[in-house]
Design a protein around this motif. Structure first.
Motif, PDB file in Angstrom:
ATOM      1  N   GLU A 122       0.957  -1.209   0.033  1.00 54.13           N
ATOM      2  CA  GLU A 122      -0.069   0.023  -0.088  1.00 54.13           C
ATOM      3  C   GLU A 122       0.861   1.164   0.120  1.00 54.13           C
ATOM      4  N   PRO A 123       0.864   2.036  -0.928  1.00 50.66           N
ATOM      5  CA  PRO A 123       1.637   3.217  -1.077  1.00 50.66           C
ATOM      6  C   PRO A 123       1.520   4.121   0.057  1.00 50.66           C
ATOM      7  N   ALA A 124       0.442   4.157   0.637  1.00 48.70           N
ATOM      8  CA  ALA A 124       0.206   4.895   1.962  1.00 48.70           C
ATOM      9  C   ALA A 124       0.722   4.297   3.229  1.00 48.70           C
ATOM     10  N   GLY A 125       1.149   3.010   3.243  1.00 47.74           N
ATOM     11  CA  GLY A 125       1.529   2.437   4.203  1.00 47.74           C
ATOM     12  C   GLY A 125       2.821   2.760   4.957  1.00 47.74           C
ATOM     13  N   LYS A 126       3.060   1.819   5.963  1.00 49.40           N
ATOM     14  CA  LYS A 126       4.512   2.159   6.628  1.00 49.40           C
ATOM     15  C   LYS A 126       5.575   1.557   5.602  1.00 49.40           C
ATOM     16  N   PRO A 127       6.673   2.484   5.800  1.00 47.72           N
ATOM     17  CA  PRO A 127       7.897   2.105   5.084  1.00 47.72           C
ATOM     18  C   PRO A 127       8.265   0.933   5.293  1.00 47.72           C
ATOM     19  N   SER A 128       8.732   0.094   4.329  1.00 47.05           N
ATOM     20  CA  SER A 128       9.335  -1.133   4.606  1.00 47.05           C
ATOM     21  C   SER A 128      10.369  -1.589   3.521  1.00 47.05           C
ATOM     22  N   ILE A 129      11.431  -1.666   3.978  1.00 48.54           N
ATOM     23  CA  ILE A 129      12.866  -2.013   3.083  1.00 48.54           C
ATOM     24  C   ILE A 129      13.617  -3.177   3.427  1.00 48.54           C
ATOM     25  N   SER A 130      13.626  -3.950   2.649  1.00 53.49           N
ATOM     26  CA  SER A 130      14.457  -5.349   2.943  1.00 53.49           C
ATOM     27  C   SER A 130      15.535  -5.606   1.805  1.00 53.49           C
ATOM     28  N   HIS A 131      16.787  -5.869   1.995  1.00 53.30           N
ATOM     29  CA  HIS A 131      17.780  -6.105   1.145  1.00 53.30           C
ATOM     30  C   HIS A 131      17.950  -7.737   1.153  1.00 53.30           C
ATOM     31  N   TRP A 132      18.374  -8.235  -0.067  1.00 55.12           N
ATOM     32  CA  TRP A 132      18.497  -9.817  -0.160  1.00 55.12           C
ATOM     33  C   TRP A 132      19.458 -10.396  -1.119  1.00 55.12           C
ATOM     34  N   LYS A 133      20.029 -11.395  -0.892  1.00 59.89           N
ATOM     35  CA  LYS A 133      20.722 -11.947  -1.884  1.00 59.89           C
ATOM     36  C   LYS A 133      20.687 -13.516  -1.871  1.00 59.89           C
ATOM     37  N   THR A 134      20.969 -13.860  -2.775  1.00 56.50           N
ATOM     38  CA  THR A 134      20.749 -15.506  -2.966  1.00 56.50           C
ATOM     39  C   THR A 134      21.999 -16.190  -2.436  1.00 56.50           C
ATOM     40  N   LEU A 135      22.005 -17.143  -1.729  1.00 55.99           N
ATOM     41  CA  LEU A 135      23.289 -17.979  -1.068  1.00 55.99           C
ATOM     42  C   LEU A 135      23.594 -19.184  -1.946  1.00 55.99           C
ATOM     43  N   ALA A 136      22.409 -19.675  -1.920  1.00 58.51           N
ATOM     44  CA  ALA A 136      22.536 -21.152  -2.685  1.00 58.51           C
ATOM     45  C   ALA A 136      21.190 -21.566  -3.330  1.00 58.51           C
ATOM     46  N   VAL A 137      21.253 -22.549  -4.301  1.00 59.65           N
ATOM     47  CA  VAL A 137      20.351 -23.146  -5.216  1.00 59.65           C
ATOM     48  C   VAL A 137      20.157 -24.664  -5.033  1.00 59.65           C
TER      49      VAL A 137
END
Length: 218
Positions: A122-137
């Motif tokens: 929701e654009p008007a929702g609370k700011p939410s930021i996550s960084h991610w990376k793949t470690l294994a498949v």
């Protein structure tokens, strides 16, 4: 027996390795919770420790407990001022197109009598930021390291499904819900003025190992 859950302990803090399936606080659907067992984590103190934050019932891993009210307030302020560093591991129900990235999707809570409640973008929702990376498949699923900047309810679960485009394996709300939910609070660090940081890392739980991922991949 309760010592086996302890990852860090000093006069102010305890970090435990919360098992999946145990809610932090009681509710209408979770009559049993961590609160029923906090008395076992006094370790010589008169009062039981108190949770400083929460993890979803089906999320395992690092949970910070404060051993006195003053420490509880200080740790809460540390969370509010973003002085706490956390990482999470998740197995996604597929492999993302990119190998790493960031998700910036504000979130808000919605509910209905039929479907219950959930978090949505929701654009008007609370700011939410996550960084991610793949470690294994492995077996067409990816092991992901999340480094969230914010700590919204269900943040990583929604960011995986709606931001990365692949839900967390076993997620009953935002994914397919088959098997246990594979989300684990891997580490936590809280810096303290004049004292060593509160710092702990939780080993991968059995349900990650049965999915084919172990600490040797990290």
């Amino acid at each position: 027996m309760w010592e086996k859950y302890v990852l860090f302990i000093d006069g102010e803090a305890i970090v435990i390795d919360k098992p999946a399936g145990l809610a932090v606080h009681p509710g209408s659907k979770t009559p049993e919770s961590l609160e029923d067992y906090l008395k076992h984590f006094r370790f010589g103190f008169q009062r039981p420790p108190l949770p400083v934050h929460r993890l979803d019932r089906d999320t395992s891993g690092c949970l910070l407990l404060a051993r006195n009210p003053k420490a509880h307030k200080r740790f809460q302020r540390a969370f509010e001022s973003k002085q706490v560093t956390k990482t999470y591991l998740a197995v996604l129900d597929g492999v993302p197109e990119a190998s790493e990235g960031s998700v910036d999707i504000p979130l808000t809570k919605v509910s209905s009598a039929e479907a219950g409640w959930r978090m949505i973008a929701e654009p008007a929702g609370k700011p939410s930021i996550s960084h991610w990376k793949t470690l294994a498949v492995k077996d067409s699923r990816a092991l992901i390291l999340f480094s969230p900047e914010t700590g919204r309810t269900h943040q990583l679960r929604v960011h995986a499904a709606d931001g990365i485009g692949v839900p967390i394996a076993g997620d009953p709300v935002y994914g397919r819900g088959r098997g246990p939910m594979l989300l684990h609070a891997r580490s936590i660090r809280v810096d303290r003025e004049g004292k060593p940081p509160v710092e702990a890392t939780a080993p991968l739980p059995p349900h990650f190992l049965s999915a084919g991922f172990d600490d040797a991949l990290l």
